[in-house]
Motif scaffolding. Structure first.
Motif, short mmCIF file in Angstrom:
data_model
loop_
_atom_site.label_atom_id
_atom_site.label_comp_id
_atom_site.label_asym_id
_atom_site.label_seq_id
_atom_site.Cartn_x
_atom_site.Cartn_y
_atom_site.Cartn_z
N GLN A 226 0.84 -1.19 0.00
CA GLN A 226 0.00 0.00 0.00
C GLN A 226 0.88 1.24 0.00
OE1 GLN A 226 -2.76 0.09 3.28
NE2 GLN A 226 -3.56 2.12 2.76
N THR A 227 0.46 2.28 -0.67
CA THR A 227 1.23 3.52 -0.74
C THR A 227 0.40 4.68 -0.22
OG1 THR A 227 0.56 3.94 -3.03
CG2 THR A 227 2.60 2.69 -2.68
N GLY A 228 1.07 5.80 0.06
CA GLY A 228 0.38 6.97 0.59
C GLY A 228 -0.07 6.80 2.03
N CYS A 229 0.50 5.82 2.73
CA CYS A 229 0.09 5.47 4.09
C CYS A 229 1.30 5.53 5.02
CB CYS A 229 -0.52 4.07 4.10
SG CYS A 229 0.58 2.79 3.40
N PHE A 230 1.10 5.18 6.30
CA PHE A 230 2.23 5.18 7.23
C PHE A 230 2.26 3.89 8.04
CE2 PHE A 230 -1.14 6.94 9.96
CZ PHE A 230 -0.90 6.35 11.20
N VAL A 231 3.47 3.48 8.41
CA VAL A 231 3.67 2.36 9.33
C VAL A 231 4.28 2.90 10.61
CG1 VAL A 231 3.97 0.72 7.44
CG2 VAL A 231 5.99 1.76 8.48
N ALA A 232 4.04 2.19 11.71
CA ALA A 232 4.61 2.57 13.00
C ALA A 232 4.70 1.33 13.88
CB ALA A 232 3.74 3.64 13.67
N TRP A 233 5.68 1.29 14.75
CA TRP A 233 5.75 0.24 15.77
C TRP A 233 6.75 0.64 16.84
CZ3 TRP A 233 7.96 -0.95 10.89
CH2 TRP A 233 9.33 -1.16 10.88
N ASN A 234 6.63 -0.04 17.98
CA ASN A 234 7.55 0.08 19.11
C ASN A 234 7.80 -1.33 19.63
OD1 ASN A 234 7.68 3.18 19.77
ND2 ASN A 234 5.54 2.73 19.32
N GLN A 332 13.59 -4.27 2.16
CA GLN A 332 12.81 -4.92 1.11
C GLN A 332 11.43 -4.27 0.97
OE1 GLN A 332 10.67 -8.70 1.55
NE2 GLN A 332 12.09 -9.53 0.04
N ASN A 333 10.84 -3.88 2.11
CA ASN A 333 9.51 -3.28 2.04
C ASN A 333 9.53 -1.93 1.35
OD1 ASN A 333 7.28 -1.45 3.80
ND2 ASN A 333 6.57 -3.37 2.89
N ALA A 334 10.57 -1.11 1.63
CA ALA A 334 10.68 0.17 0.93
C ALA A 334 10.77 -0.07 -0.57
CB ALA A 334 11.90 0.93 1.44
N GLU A 335 11.54 -1.07 -0.98
CA GLU A 335 11.64 -1.40 -2.41
C GLU A 335 10.28 -1.80 -2.97
OE1 GLU A 335 14.49 -4.51 -2.48
OE2 GLU A 335 16.18 -3.23 -1.87
N ALA A 336 9.53 -2.62 -2.22
CA ALA A 336 8.23 -3.10 -2.69
C ALA A 336 7.23 -1.95 -2.82
CB ALA A 336 7.69 -4.17 -1.74
N ARG A 337 7.23 -1.04 -1.86
CA ARG A 337 6.29 0.09 -1.93
C ARG A 337 6.65 1.02 -3.07
NH1 ARG A 337 2.90 -0.37 2.51
NH2 ARG A 337 3.89 -1.35 4.32
N VAL A 338 7.94 1.20 -3.32
CA VAL A 338 8.36 2.04 -4.45
C VAL A 338 7.92 1.41 -5.76
CG1 VAL A 338 10.36 2.90 -5.72
CG2 VAL A 338 10.25 3.18 -3.24
N ARG A 339 8.10 0.11 -5.91
CA ARG A 339 7.64 -0.57 -7.14
C ARG A 339 6.13 -0.40 -7.31
NH1 ARG A 339 11.31 -4.65 -5.47
NH2 ARG A 339 9.58 -5.85 -4.58
N ALA A 340 5.39 -0.60 -6.23
CA ALA A 340 3.94 -0.47 -6.30
C ALA A 340 3.53 0.96 -6.65
CB ALA A 340 3.31 -0.89 -4.97
N TYR A 341 4.23 1.93 -6.06
CA TYR A 341 3.93 3.32 -6.34
C TYR A 341 4.17 3.64 -7.82
CZ TYR A 341 4.25 8.41 -6.30
OH TYR A 341 4.07 9.73 -6.57
#
Length: 348
Positions: A226-234, A332-341
């Motif tokens: 998914q793009t245009g969204c945010f992830v967060a965790w602690n 890897q996830n940054a790469e995947a979101r960039v491809r999807a975008y």
């Protein structure tokens, strides 16, 4: 190194105040010197720029990972966490070479570099608030120090848009204090600006509480592309809670979903320890729970928990390792979101 770990501490624990008195600046903010504001035309005021050799260009030793900023299709604007904890003044000076060196060798290398396979890395230095600012609850000193810090981030981002971006798609990323500022940045630049928001690949708002309804137009990511969204965790040790972050967004960095299913360690593509000298595959599992990500503590060394005498609740925190435990998955996830975008944009 124990002192270094201290100022990357999980911010927001009110019970820490008594032990942190030693880090409280000796004068109130109004009576403390404020360092000179940075001029972002000067390259020295950036911890990372893509056309210059710096710590964001490196990859973990003894791995097959490679820096690809030269050909990267998007940019990342990275806001680093607290690397200043001294009590001389409330905000760090950008002329403090000791702070700058530690920033570069720790978080620019260990966190910002996670994006260098798919994004050109821009990371400003800024007059970051000292650690105690997060615990100055009864006074306004900490709030004033954080305002100074955010003013720099806002100025740096505007300079980046005007001089470096050239209409490219953007990833916003931060950790801890950096996430506090990155969260505000999304409000001020993206929330009410549809044109700029259309260029947002995703935001990685890691290491601080972000509410599910933080924004009206930018939502938490629900899957890995998914793009245009945010992830967060602690990150905390399995089975523990942390009240200040309850009800925040927790995206599982092994599945990139918000459900509470346990993701097994076989999905962990590789953590990278503080020495930055290897990948530890299957280093931890992960489970999202009430604003946190639970992990069974890793067997390999190099992923420290925070230990503070008299505060046993913090022995469960892997705040310092929020990026490093999931380094390769983030990459890897940054790469995947960039491809999807890019596919999405090319299809329009």
């Amino acid at each position: 190194m124990r002192v270094i770990f201290l100022f990357l501490l999980l911010a927001g624990a009110a019970s820490l105040s008594s032990c942190l008195k030693i880090l409280k600046p000796g004068r109130d903010f109004a009576r403390s010197p404020v360092p000179e504001a940075p001029d972002y035309r000067m390259e020295d005021n950036w911890a990372a720029l893509p056309d210059r050799r710096d710590s964001a260009d490196v990859v973990p030793r003894n791995t097959l990972l490679r820096d690809n900023q030269r050909n990267a299709p998007v940019d990342v604007f990275f806001v680093h966490p607290t690397t200043y904890y001294w009590r001389k003044q409330w905000n760090a000076s950008l002329s403090n070479e000791r702070v700058n060196r530690f920033t570069d060798e720790s978080v620019i290398r260990g966190q910002a570099s996670a994006f260098n396979s798919t994004a050109r890395v821009y990371a400003p230095r800024y007059r970051q608030a000292t650690l105690y600012s997060f615990f100055d609850e009864k006074e306004l000193n900490g709030k004033e120090a954080l305002e100074v810090a955010y003013d720099d981030i806002k100025t740096a981002f505007q300079f980046y848009l005007d001089n470096y971006n050239h209409g490219r798609a953007i990833i916003i990323a931060g950790h801890s204090q950096g996430t506090v500022h990155a969260t505000r940045l999304l409000h001020d630049f993206f929330e009410q600006n549809p044109k700029l928001r259309r260029r947002l690949v995703a935001a990685y708002l890691i290491g601080f509480k972000v509410k599910p309804d933080e924004y009206t137009t930018i939502r938490p990511c629900e899957d890995s592309t998914q793009t245009g969204c945010f992830v967060a965790w602690n990150t905390v040790a399995w089975g523990n809670t942390y009240e200040p972050f309850a009800n925040g967004v927790a995206v599982n960095p092994l599945t990139w979903t918000r459900d509470t299913a346990t993701a097994p360690a076989r999905l962990n593509l590789g953590g990278v320890p503080q020495d930055f000298d290897r990948q530890d595959k299957r280093v931890v599992d992960a489970k999202a729970h009430d604003g946190l990500v639970w992990v069974h503590p890793p067997a390999p060394k190099g992923y420290p928990r925070f230990l503070l005498p008299g505060h046993p609740e913090l022995r469960h925190s892997f705040h310092i390792a929020d990026y490093s435990l999931f380094y390769t998955n983030i990459r890897q996830n940054a790469e995947a979101r960039v491809r999807a975008y890019r596919m999405l944009m090319n299809g329009q």
